[in-house]
Design a protein around this motif. Sequence first.
Motif, PDB file in Angstrom:
ATOM      1  N   GLN A 187       0.829  -1.210   0.000  1.00 20.06           N
ATOM      2  CA  GLN A 187       0.000   0.000   0.000  1.00 20.06           C
ATOM      3  C   GLN A 187       0.865   1.263   0.000  1.00 20.06           C
ATOM      4  O   GLN A 187       0.588   2.214  -0.707  1.00 20.06           O
TER       5      GLN A 187
ATOM      6  N   GLU B 195      -3.454  -4.000  -0.888  1.00 20.05           N
ATOM      7  CA  GLU B 195      -4.099  -2.682  -1.004  1.00 20.05           C
ATOM      8  C   GLU B 195      -3.277  -1.762  -1.920  1.00 20.05           C
ATOM      9  O   GLU B 195      -2.876  -0.670  -1.511  1.00 20.05           O
TER      10      GLU B 195
ATOM     11  N   GLY C  44      -4.620   1.733  -2.124  1.00 19.14           N
ATOM     12  CA  GLY C  44      -5.103   2.310  -0.868  1.00 19.14           C
ATOM     13  C   GLY C  44      -4.557   3.693  -0.592  1.00 19.14           C
ATOM     14  O   GLY C  44      -5.162   4.477   0.133  1.00 19.14           O
TER      15      GLY C  44
ATOM     16  N   THR D 296      -7.508  -6.702  -0.570  1.00 20.27           N
ATOM     17  CA  THR D 296      -8.147  -5.401  -0.388  1.00 20.27           C
ATOM     18  C   THR D 296      -9.340  -5.535   0.551  1.00 20.27           C
ATOM     19  O   THR D 296      -9.832  -6.629   0.808  1.00 20.27           O
ATOM     20  N   HIS D 297      -9.785  -4.408   1.063  1.00 18.16           N
ATOM     21  CA  HIS D 297     -10.999  -4.421   1.878  1.00 18.16           C
ATOM     22  C   HIS D 297     -12.186  -3.918   1.051  1.00 18.16           C
ATOM     23  O   HIS D 297     -13.317  -3.944   1.504  1.00 18.16           O
TER      24      HIS D 297
END
Lengths: 241, 453
Positions: A92, A169, A172, A200-201
């Motif tokens: 990220q 991410e 992100g 990833t979220h």
Amino acid sequence: MALVELRNVSKIYHLGGEEIRALDDVSLDIEAGEFISIIGPSGSGKSTLMHILGCLDTPTKGTIQIDGTMIQDATARQLAGIRNRKIGFVFQFFNLLPKLNVLQNVELPMVYGGLSARARRDRAMRALQMVDLENRSKHRPMQLSGGQQQRVAIARALVNDPKIVFADEPTGNLDSHTGEVILELLRKLSQEGRTIALVTHDPEIAAVTPRRIEIRDGKISRHIDPKLAGQPRVEPVGVSV
Amino acid sequence: MNLWSAISIGLKEIWSHKFRSLLTMLGIILGVSSLIAMSALVQGMENGMKEALIAIGGMEKVRIETQDIPANQAHLTDDAVGCTIDDVYALERSAPLVKEVTPEMRPPGYYRVTHGAKMPDWVNLVGTWPSALDMNDHVVQYGRMFNEIDDEAARNVCVIGTYIRDELFGAPEEVGHEIIPLGETININGEPFRIIGMFQRYESEQDRKERELTKEQPKTVQTGPARRRGHNHKGGGFVYGWKNRTIYIPLNTMWLRFRAATGTNSVPDPHLSALNIKVASFDKLEPALEQARNVLMSTHKGIEDFAFRTQEDWAENIQTAIRNARLSGGFIAAISLLVGGIGIMNIMLASITERIREIGIRKAIGATYAGIFIQILIESLVIAVLGGLAGLASSYALVHLLQAMSPTENTPVITVTAMLVAFLFSAAVGVLAGLIPAFKAARLDPIQALRYD
């Protein structure tokens, strides 16, 4: 045989006498050439899963095989070798070394791989061409935009021609437009035959991959796989029908 | 991860923290240069001491003197003969381990040496054989040493040291040119003696250099009435002063002019003040002394009224003094190097704390435990080695400074060994100081390190 085979993997932490199951009996296969995303909210265990898949960590229970090598019992040195040759990471926060220029950053995995200076340079330049940054090779990471830095990081992840790339991410820390560019790049790489796992979220980002795995409380809660279409769906856990 | 890239990373790391690295290196620089300077000082000391030992005739020279009769032979006191010329002949004939024997006779009581109105304060007047030249490491620079014929004929000739010349005829420093008083006559207790030779000037290396330096400079003009300015014992030590005050005359001359008068007839008194012998080699000192003792016991009728005096104690004293100086100096310098090493360890610990994330990244892309360990160790080594090199350079300056202000009489000498030892020591300190930081860095968990801010 799948490229990555996870069988009944658990990761248990002990925190002040309390047992925390970060991963609980997870089994998973990733085939070569797949573009897969691992989705889950923070604390779900997806990072732990990625660390184990990425040979940064070893499981407490269960077996894991990457490209034919059993790694649950591997020594730190063997894990380092696997990370070096078979795995690429995209983070990220880009995680480039600020004191090295772009070319040196991309060369770094090959430094630990023990390649000659000339071979390192050639391969690093080729990797930079893949992400369209060959004219920035002498810049420091701080002189580049976030998107450019992430592309350098992708070049670094690809430079040793790994079996699988983990992107944690990757968008992100970027604005949505730049994030699109990075995702597009990953998709392009996937079409070229690379195996890429996107962590990833964000379900929207995960939507770019055909296969999706949702993690919740250390277990796989949902599995979307186009190859399994027509077969019985894995019922989401905790969702009443 | 090869060695060269580790070194270049180390250099880059040092370059990116110039001031911090310089301060850290300063500890090593001071340590190395003080180690070298210390060893140079001791080396200078040792050279000076050994020079003096050689000037007195070396380790092989043994002096035989008359001594009091031991208590268990006290009743034989009246039979004791003391050292005589018979001892010399006996030793020459019967002691093969003794290479050379030289008799030595001093005039009894008070004597004065004059030339016109001038008189040196004290002189070392000895009646001896021509072999005394070799025995006492003398070199005749002008004229000649007296020979056997001079001795046989008991001629009134003498060979003098430069101090006698300085006092009686004028020193070159004062008159501006070297006076060579060959053929001049001096007076020893009323007897005229012709000067047939003069020794070279004996002095330590340091004094010689200093004298040659001051020769170039204009002489300081003395104001007020001419006067003696007291003893000039600057440098050289007593050995050189004593040698420069020597007057050698033939042994027979000494006997006939100064000793015969003590008897009722004019037969020379065969007594000697001392014998100097030179043994064949220092390794055979013990058997040679044993041999000499046996011979002398027979000429002395079994009465042990003589004693040997060797330079062993002197040599041993030099050894101990040097060893002590080297130990204590080396110890202090080593402590300062150690302090430098602690400085390196400190800075390396700070450095890895700053770079936890970097270490995490390196591990994630394939750096092994050994890779990180070696990288940190080499960084520490690079600081120490750079400091060590700078220390070698600065030790020259430090030694020059010491030369200017140190009270020792001998020039500090920088030896290659000292430089090598100091340099290797600094490198070793660098490695030691790097061990703990390298261990800490290599042990870092990559996941924790990557999350670290």
